[in-house]
Design an enzyme around this catalytic site. Structure first.
Site, PDB file in Angstrom:
ATOM      1  N   GLY A 136      50.394  49.165   2.867  1.00 41.42           N
ATOM      2  CA  GLY A 136      50.193  49.716   1.532  1.00 41.42           C
ATOM      3  C   GLY A 136      50.186  51.218   1.573  1.00 41.42           C
ATOM      4  N   GLY A 196      46.241  57.066  -2.134  1.00 42.93           N
ATOM      5  CA  GLY A 196      46.230  58.486  -2.402  1.00 42.93           C
ATOM      6  C   GLY A 196      46.083  59.325  -1.145  1.00 42.93           C
ATOM      7  CG  PHE A 197      42.730  59.464   0.676  1.00 43.97           C
ATOM      8  CD1 PHE A 197      42.415  60.771   0.327  1.00 43.97           C
ATOM      9  CD2 PHE A 197      42.005  58.433   0.119  1.00 43.97           C
ATOM     10  CE1 PHE A 197      41.390  61.033  -0.560  1.00 43.97           C
ATOM     11  CE2 PHE A 197      40.973  58.698  -0.771  1.00 43.97           C
ATOM     12  CZ  PHE A 197      40.668  59.989  -1.113  1.00 43.97           C
ATOM     13  N   GLY A 198      47.189  58.449   1.931  1.00 47.67           N
ATOM     14  CA  GLY A 198      48.217  58.239   2.933  1.00 47.67           C
ATOM     15  C   GLY A 198      48.635  56.780   2.987  1.00 47.67           C
ATOM     16  CE  LYS A 213      44.376  55.434   3.901  1.00 50.02           C
ATOM     17  NZ  LYS A 213      43.633  54.701   2.956  1.00 50.02           N
ATOM     18  CG  ASP A 242      40.244  55.938  -4.935  1.00 49.29           C
ATOM     19  OD1 ASP A 242      40.187  55.443  -6.075  1.00 49.29           O
ATOM     20  OD2 ASP A 242      41.290  56.030  -4.281  1.00 49.29           O
TER      21      ASP A 242
END
Ligand SMILES: *[C@@H]1O[C@H](CO)[C@@H](O)[C@H](O)[C@H]1NC(C)=O
Ligand SMILES: *[C@@H]1O[C@H](CO)[C@@H](O)[C@H](O)[C@H]1NC(C)=O
Ligand SMILES: *[C@@H]1O[C@H](CO)[C@@H](O)[C@H](O)[C@H]1NC(C)=O
Ligand SMILES: *[C@@H]1O[C@H](CO)[C@@H](O)[C@H](O)[C@H]1NC(C)=O
Ligand SMILES: *[C@@H]1O[C@H](CO)[C@@H](O)[C@H](O)[C@H]1NC(C)=O
Ligand SMILES: *[C@@H]1O[C@H](CO)[C@@H](O)[C@H](O)[C@H]1NC(C)=O
Length: 821
Positions: free
Chosen positions: A524, A527-529, A545, A642
């Site tokens: 997936g 927003g952070f990567g 991640k 988040d």
């Protein structure tokens, strides 16, 4: 008006009247009475009597001849108006230009040129300048450009001549109807290094700062352009600036109005109107001395108070500072002397330099010598180059007042700090004064090189060995990690477990595990990567991640942050197994959870039915425990920022685990409650005060949790829920059902009858309330009715019902709802 001249001119009057359009001069035998107009040769300007606005009083003024909207650029008798239409402008026997009122012998206004010469004439030039000339030699005796009112025309000077005492300043009108001397003054102040100022009365209101060679330090908008040729003069006798026009056909003027706006406008011939070209926009940081002494005003960092003490300083009155009153300014930190060895300078970028009223400038010094000179004198507090192009030296002694930061263009300044403070800022240079510095540098370079050689040799050997027993080592790593997990099974995290051996993985190892970050392995993107699935050393499943590159942190900070976050161990948090920093890549390695995220269940028609009521209840409680741990029980106090269904992962036995926590820390920002520029999060889950004002706190997470809870119960997405009838999102929909007493209707149909009604009702209530959640979850008490949540955003609302109408109620609800009890 004397009789003789009157009779003499009677005969000329007729003539004059007919030729007034082409006549641009007044000679001693001529006069101008009210109604006459004198026009300059090129017909650009006109001189005559006028009444401003609604006033009936008469003033002598100069205006644009060809601009349809009468625009007065100069007023002679601004403080002594003629009360009726009887004014006469002429040249008296001393050769001065004088204005008389009917039957009066004392002039209302005069040019007060002292050495008497009867042989003079007045001429209106095409530049808009009214000059008094000696007729035979054409020598200037007087000119209106030396007595500006509120308008600066091209090639007119602003500044002062210290020899003659001439002061060219702009002074606003009193009002639109009164051109009298107002109290807004735009001027150059010559003390110290000359600066541009706007005064209100005798108070400095705005500071344009010193001239930087190309512009005023405090006017970043004034960039090099093709319209003006600017000439700035600064020598012993004169400090002044004049703006010329490279294309003389442009009609442009600068003026200051009575509300303190300095603006430049150009006349648009086609549209017949003035177009604002530039106007000094006043932000809070532009008020002179807004943040007091020794502090900097930074309007762009809305995370906190705009005033920030300069490096090495602290608020003089912490209480006022806390109350957002910066006018008291800052003082040196206690116990710090600025006259010790090891001092240096911290660079501040893109600023309007401090008030230079007491500063010194020396155009012959280089920046390097400037630093040394400043260091030598203990009372020198800062320095910079006097010219933006990098030469000259400007030094400050004493307090640094009225510094502010700009977003793009600005000067750099170097602020003096002691050794301890210098160490904090790291990157800036220390004192260059010592002679031995070079020798020390050479020695240290050699030492470092040798060390690096030795180190890489060691690494080489080590890597070889590592390759040999990689398999056994990896197993070892994961058995140690597994022990943390056992510790945390009790519920609370085991903060105390040493984690210094949190493994740092090789980029090549991770690349191999994820098949070079192949799309097939991508789980997936957030927003952070992006997140990838990986198989570490061919046997251990992991989730990687890969952080997006704009993380504001350096490698060392990132490492520290990850190490801290790895200490957060809780059975409802996804476990961090390690990290990887290499070649500008930053990655976090997590345990892999086979059941993916919660949203893949609750928003999926087929899988939703797999979640029966006890499972959902278990998930809700688990999430709540995880959040509680982040907020209260861990040492770090993490705000997730988040929280949403896709950030809740499910393990093999459907236990929820929160992922992505601590991202806000990694991406900078760890306050308990703060205001942030960058709203991080997902619409629909963000609390109103966070989404709209960037205010985040623990309460923002609680709001997100509430939304998540309602989603779990209803099986619907908050952000995508649209009902044609009234409310625009899920929260609103549930609220409506609650009010109408149909609250059971909202429960997910796929649950069938598996839910105990009271438990579900309580959860819904909590979803709408979202306060001390965990406490309530473990309580069986009957709960009071919830208040209407904010953010319902109805398209139409019933004006008869005070609780649903108007901004008032929304405000009120926002406050009460988020107040912790
Ligand atoms: C001004 O003087 C003229 C004659 O010199 C006289 O007729 C007139 O009345 C005077 N006007 C006023 C207002 O005094
Ligand atoms: C001209 O000088 C006179 C007498 O010195 C003074 O009363 C008057 O105000 C001056 N006018 C101007 C425009 O400076
Ligand atoms: C601008 O340039 C024009 C034409 O070269 C010149 O006449 C004028 O004096 C200059 N003005 C200034 C302020 O330098
Ligand atoms: C002064 O100029 C500013 C900017 O054009 C304008 O907003 C303001 O209304 C003006 N003030 C007055 C009193 O005309
Ligand atoms: C600066 O340099 C100029 C030219 O090199 C010289 O004429 C001037 O005297 C110097 N000024 C000072 C203050 O040393
Ligand atoms: C330091 O600078 C100030 C201001 O220019 C001056 O008054 C003082 O004498 C200087 N002190 C020394 C030791 O040079």
């Amino acid at each position: 008006m004397n009789q003789a001249k009157g009779s003499l001119t009677t005969s000329l009057l007729f003539l004059f009247f007919h030729f007034c359009i082409s006549i641009d001069t007044i000679t001693p035998t001529q006069f101008i009475k009210d109604g006459d107009i004198l026009v300059s040769k090129g017909e650009r300007f006109a001189l005559g009597f006028f009444s401003p606005g609604t006033s009936t009083r008469r003033y002598v003024g100069i205006w644009y001849n060809k601009v349809s909207e009468q625009t007065v650029v100069w007023v002679g008798n601004r403080d002594n108006p003629v009360n009726d239409a009887s004014g006469v402008l002429t040249i008296n026997s001393q050769g001065n230009l004088v204005l008389y009122e009917k039957n009066q012998t004392i002039p209302l206004w005069s040019t007060n040129f002292s050495t008497s010469t009867s042989n003079s004439m007045a001429q209106l030039q095409d530049s808009g300048n009214l000059v008094l000339l000696q007729r035979d030699t054409e020598r200037f005796l007087w000119q209106s450009f030396d007595y500006p009112t509120d308008t600066l025309l091209p090639n007119m000077k602003l500044g002062l001549n210290t020899r003659t005492g001439k002061n060219w300043v702009l002074t606003s009108w009193k009002s639109k109807d009164d051109p009298g001397t107002g109290d807004i003054v735009y001027r150059i102040d010559p003390s110290g290094v000359p600066q541009l100022f706007l005064y209100k009365g005798s108070v400095r209101w705005w500071r344009g700062g010193p001239w930087t060679g190309e512009r005023w330090s405090g006017v970043p908008e004034m960039t090099r352009n093709y319209i003006f040729n600017v000439s700035f003069v600064n020598n012993k006798g004169e400090v002044s600036i004049a703006y010329g026009l490279t294309n003389p056909s442009i009609v442009s003027r600068m003026m200051v109005n009575e509300s303190g706006n300095v603006q430049r406008a150009t006349w648009n011939q086609r549209d017949h109107r003035w177009i604002g070209f530039w106007s000094d926009t006043k932000e809070q940081c532009d008020n002179f001395g807004e943040c007091g002494a020794n502090s900097n005003c930074d309007p762009y960092d809305s995370d906190s108070f705009i005033c920030k003490c300069l490096p090495g300083f602290e608020p003089k009155s912490p209480r006022d500072w806390y109350l957002r009153d910066g006018s008291g300014g800052c003082i040196r930190k206690a116990g710090v002397s600025t006259c010790q060895s090891g001092e240096g300078f911290v660079k501040m970028e893109r600023v309007r330099v401090p008030d230079t009223t007491k500063a010194q400038a020396d155009m012959n010094l280089s920046l390097k010598v400037c630093e040394q000179e400043c260091l030598k004198n203990c009372s020198c507090t800062a320095y910079t180059s006097a010219d933006e192009r990098g030469f000259g030296c400007m030094r400050w002694y004493g307090d640094l007042v009225d510094t502010r930061t700009y977003s793009s263009v600005g000067q750099d300044i170097y602020v003096r700090v002691d050794a301890a403070e210098l160490a904090k800022y790291g990157k800036s240079k220390g004192p260059l004064a010592k002679k031995g510095v070079q020798a020390i540098m050479i020695v240290s370079i050699i030492a470092v090189t040798l060390f690096l050689l030795a180190f890489s040799a060691y690494c080489f050997v080590r890597r070889k060995r590592k390759a040999r027993d990689r398999r056994s080592k990896s197993l070892f790593n994961f058995t140690t990690s597994a022990t943390y997990l056992e510790d945390s099974q009790s519920g609370k995290g085991s903060d105390e477990v040493g984690i210094s051996d949190l493994p740092c993985f090789d980029l090549s190892t991770i690349a191999a595990a994820t098949d070079n970050f192949s799309d097939a392995n991508k789980l997936g993107e957030g927003g952070f990567g992006s997140v990838y699935k990986g198989l570490l050393y061919g046997e251990k499943e992991i989730a990687v991640k890969r952080l997006s590159k704009y993380s504001g942190q350096g490698n060392e900070e990132f490492k520290n942050e990850v190490t801290l976050i790895a200490k957060l161990q809780h059975r409802n948090l996804v476990r961090v197994l390690g990290y990887c920093i290499q070649e500008r890549e930053k990655m976090l390695i997590y345990e892999f959870l086979p059941n993916k995220s919660l949203d893949s269940f609750i928003f999926d028609e087929n899988k939703r039915s797999l979640l029966d009521w006890p499972t959902r209840h278990n998930i809700i409680c688990g999430i709540a425990r995880g959040i509680l741990y982040l907020h209260q029980d861990s040492r770090l106090r993490i705000i997730h920022r988040d929280l949403k269904a896709s950030n809740v992962l499910l393990d093999a036995s459907m236990n929820p685990k929160i992922s992505d926590f601590g991202m806000a820390r990694i991406f900078g920002g760890d306050q308990v409650e703060a205001n942030t520029n960058r709203v991080v999060g997902t619409y629909g889950y963000m609390s109103p005060e966070y989404a709209m004002q960037g205010l985040f706190s623990i309460k923002s997470d609680v709001y997100s949790f509430g939304v998540l809870l309602l989603e779990i119960i209803t099986g619907r997405k908050n952000s995508s829920y649209y009902d044609e009838s009234t409310s625009s999102n899920l929260v609103g929909y549930v609220w409506d059902l609650w009010r109408e007493g149909r609250s059971l209707e909202m429960v997910d149909l796929s649950l069938g009858d598996s839910y105990p009604e009271s438990e579900c009702k309580n959860l819904r209530w909590i979803g709408l309330q979202c306060k001390s959640v965990v406490f309530m979850l473990s309580n069986d008490t009957i709960l009071p009715s919830p208040k209407q949540p904010a953010f319902i955003m109805k398209r139409t609302y019933n004006s008869g019902d005070p609780s649903t109408s108007g901004a008032n109620s929304v405000n009120e609800v926002t406050v009460t709802m988020l107040e912790p009890r």
